[in-house]
Scaffold this motif. Structure first.
Motif, PDB file in Angstrom:
ATOM      1  N   ALA A   1      22.465   7.401 104.152  1.00 21.89           N
ATOM      2  CA  ALA A   1      21.248   6.971 103.245  1.00 21.89           C
ATOM      3  C   ALA A   1      21.187   5.699 103.421  1.00 21.89           C
ATOM      4  O   ALA A   1      22.011   4.909 103.627  1.00 21.89           O
ATOM      5  N   THR A   2      19.909   5.268 103.523  1.00 23.13           N
ATOM      6  CA  THR A   2      19.509   3.742 103.583  1.00 23.13           C
ATOM      7  C   THR A   2      18.101   3.280 102.604  1.00 23.13           C
ATOM      8  O   THR A   2      17.443   4.492 102.413  1.00 23.13           O
ATOM      9  N   ASP A   3      18.032   2.418 102.363  1.00 21.81           N
ATOM     10  CA  ASP A   3      16.663   1.850 101.539  1.00 21.81           C
ATOM     11  C   ASP A   3      15.555   1.443 102.515  1.00 21.81           C
ATOM     12  O   ASP A   3      14.406   1.079 102.242  1.00 21.81           O
TER      13      ASP A   3
ATOM     14  N   VAL B   1      13.536   9.191 102.623  1.00 20.75           N
ATOM     15  CA  VAL B   1      14.078  10.102 103.382  1.00 20.75           C
ATOM     16  C   VAL B   1      13.453  11.566 103.141  1.00 20.75           C
ATOM     17  O   VAL B   1      13.082  12.378 103.822  1.00 20.75           O
ATOM     18  N   ASP B   2      13.478  11.621 101.594  1.00 15.26           N
ATOM     19  CA  ASP B   2      13.351  13.080 101.498  1.00 15.26           C
ATOM     20  C   ASP B   2      12.190  13.912 101.862  1.00 15.26           C
ATOM     21  O   ASP B   2      12.420  15.172 102.233  1.00 15.26           O
TER      22      ASP B   2
ATOM     23  N   GLU C   1      27.530  15.911 100.110  1.00 17.39           N
ATOM     24  CA  GLU C   1      27.210  14.412 100.503  1.00 17.39           C
ATOM     25  C   GLU C   1      27.578  14.385 102.010  1.00 17.39           C
ATOM     26  O   GLU C   1      28.467  14.909 102.576  1.00 17.39           O
TER      27      GLU C   1
ATOM     28  N   LYS D   1      19.043  17.292 105.756  1.00 20.71           N
ATOM     29  CA  LYS D   1      19.199  16.346 104.720  1.00 20.71           C
ATOM     30  C   LYS D   1      20.471  16.666 103.777  1.00 20.71           C
ATOM     31  O   LYS D   1      20.432  17.895 103.369  1.00 20.71           O
TER      32      LYS D   1
ATOM     33  N   CYS E   1      22.841  12.893  99.416  1.00 22.24           N
ATOM     34  CA  CYS E   1      23.246  11.466  99.283  1.00 22.24           C
ATOM     35  C   CYS E   1      21.919  10.922  99.815  1.00 22.24           C
ATOM     36  O   CYS E   1      21.693   9.640  99.407  1.00 22.24           O
ATOM     37  N   GLY E   2      21.016  11.511 100.367  1.00 19.72           N
ATOM     38  CA  GLY E   2      19.797  10.817 100.910  1.00 19.72           C
ATOM     39  C   GLY E   2      20.156  10.483 102.461  1.00 19.72           C
ATOM     40  O   GLY E   2      19.041  10.253 103.062  1.00 19.72           O
ATOM     41  N   GLY E   3      21.255  10.659 102.943  1.00 20.05           N
ATOM     42  CA  GLY E   3      21.358  10.796 104.498  1.00 20.05           C
ATOM     43  C   GLY E   3      21.043  12.076 105.317  1.00 20.05           C
ATOM     44  O   GLY E   3      20.547  12.967 104.632  1.00 20.05           O
TER      45      GLY E   3
ATOM     46  N   TRP F   1      15.518   4.634 110.590  1.00 16.49           N
ATOM     47  CA  TRP F   1      16.739   4.397 109.318  1.00 16.49           C
ATOM     48  C   TRP F   1      18.040   3.673 109.701  1.00 16.49           C
ATOM     49  O   TRP F   1      18.826   3.969 109.181  1.00 16.49           O
TER      50      TRP F   1
END
Length: 444
Positions: A59-61, A65-66, A118, A157, A160-162, A394
């Motif tokens: 996950a990253t900002d 991602v979603d 996750e 996906k 966790c967003g990763g 990402w």
């Protein structure tokens, strides 16, 4: 105790459920050559296996991602396939009984999926976990290789967003370096950048000579099955395969290179690859209880791009590798010091040249022979290919690895395992008794 990590216990403490959407068949988003066939060289003929790999992006900002990761990767794949259009076809056999790509527009399946956990829970993905990691690669069974897509992509996906990109690719289309160059071109396209290295698609530069002139022996093609005792032909036939990874940090690699050198030898220390290849081949032969009189064979790929005269063009897309081979009675590597085995590996590397590669191409033209894996270990080195440098927007992949190994005959050299910055990871599969012995030998 050696530092091998296993997929039998700590890697399987949780269950992961993956829900896949129906595949979307992706095609090149532009004009391409359609109809007819695409030439595959004789170096492509022996590798119709599907290689399954995964690329982990935490996950990253940097980008959401979603909702967008699937769309960005799918549309950029459509764009990059214009440059790599052979992936849009299927394998076929021509009138010369050789593999070609039929440019029939079969397309590339693209699947979006979600996992109920996750990303961090996957742990170290350098250890093949077919039951678990296989859920992250879309690769349905087909009755024949001629029905199989040449490239399949799954984007999974995590909570966790990763996300993970899982890829199944025909080895007949690309070796390791070509695979990485395709990934980097796809990633550049996903980031809105032009491709920095365009693929060179004309494999006819590796056409056999006319008439063919095979002039070197080809022990890689030697079928040892008739020379193996029953023990070596089917070691531990009813036992499961245990996969394990072994980490070699710089200090341990330095110790290994000293162990792999004869006392008083004033030649330079062996390379990391030569030292590890000799160690793994010798240790595995011992672990399998191979009778001394049985033949033992080692195969490993050597990149021939710069060894050919003239060298292959930059961006050459295909298989530019040639199999180097060591072949001797098992007793020669069991009973003699490690340095002897390492010297055999070094000699095999030095013997790969323009002449030997051309001879291999011509040998296949004359014989249509396939390398035999009986009594054989196949080593594949991914340490310098740069799989982890792939950045779709990402950040670079935090981990990469094989979703599975093709068989017990194959061992991989990978970049450092999760949490390490330097060193090499060795991954292989053996039966539990053989793995126990192998791990003891690794403890030095």
């Amino acid at each position: 105790m050696a530092d091998g990590k296993s997929n039998a216990n700590e890697q399987n403490l949780f269950k992961m459920n993956v829900r896949r959407s129906p595949p979307i068949i992706v095609h090149p988003a532009g004009d391409i050559k359609a109809g007819g066939t695409y030439f595959l060289s004789n170096l492509d003929q022996n590798l119709p296996v599907i290689m399954k790999t995964i690329y982990c992006f935490p996950a990253t900002d940097r980008r959401a991602v979603d909702k967008v990761v699937g769309e960005i990767l799918r549309t950029s794949l459509e764009k990059v396939l214009v440059h790599f259009y052979p992936f849009d076809g299927r394998l076929a056999v021509n009138d010369e009984k050789k593999l070609v790509v039929r440019l029939n527009g079969g397309g590339v399946p693209f699947v979006e999926a979600t996992a109920d956990c996750e990303l961090e829970l996957l742990g170290d993905v350098s250890i093949p976990q077919p039951e678990k990691l296989g859920m992250l690669v879309y690769c349905p069974q087909r009755e024949s290789i001629f029905e199989m897509p040449l490239l399949m992509v799954q984007v999974t996906k995590f909570k966790c967003g990763g996300f993970i990109v899982g890829m199944a690719m025909s080895h007949s289309l690309a070796d390791g370096l070509s695979t990485v160059e395709f990934l980097h071109a796809w990633a550049e396209t996903a980031r809105g950048l032009p491709i920095s290295l365009s693929p060179f698609l004309d494999r006819s530069i590796l056409t056999a000579r006319c008439p063919p002139k095979p002039q070197f022996p080809n022990p890689a093609f030697a079928d040892l099955s008739g020379s193996l005792s029953s023990v070596a032909a089917s070691p531990f036939p009813s036992l499961p395969i245990l996969h394990r990874s072994f980490s070699f940090d710089p200090a341990k690699l330095s110790r290994l290179k000293l162990l792999a050198t004869d006392a008083g030898d004033d030649r330079p220390l062996p390379s990391t690859f030569a030292a590890l290849a000799g160690l793994v081949w010798r240790s595995r032969t011992i672990a399998l209880n191979t009778p001394s009189a049985d033949p033992a064979k080692l195969l490993f790929a050597v990149d021939g791009r710069k060894k050919l005269k003239p060298p292959l063009p930059g961006g050459f897309f295909g298989n530019g590798i040639n199999f180097a081979c060591c072949l001797c009675p098992a007793g020669e590597i069991i009973d003699r010091p490690l340095a002897h085995t390492v010297r055999m590996v070094q000699s095999a590397i030095w013997e790969v040249s323009d002449e030997s590669i051309r001879s291999t191409i011509d040998y296949y033209e004359v014989t249509r022979a396939m390398p035999s894996l009986a009594g054989t270990l196949v080593l594949t080195d991914w340490t310098r290919l740069g799989f982890g440098a792939t950045d779709f927007g990402w950040g670079c992949a935090a981990q990469t690895g094989p979703a599975e190994l093709p068989g017990m005959e194959v061992a991989l050299f990978l970049p450092p395992a999760k949490g390490a910055k330097t060193g090499t990871t060795v991954v292989l599969g053996l039966s539990p008794p053989a793995m126990s012995t192998f791990q003891e030998i690794m403890d030095f």
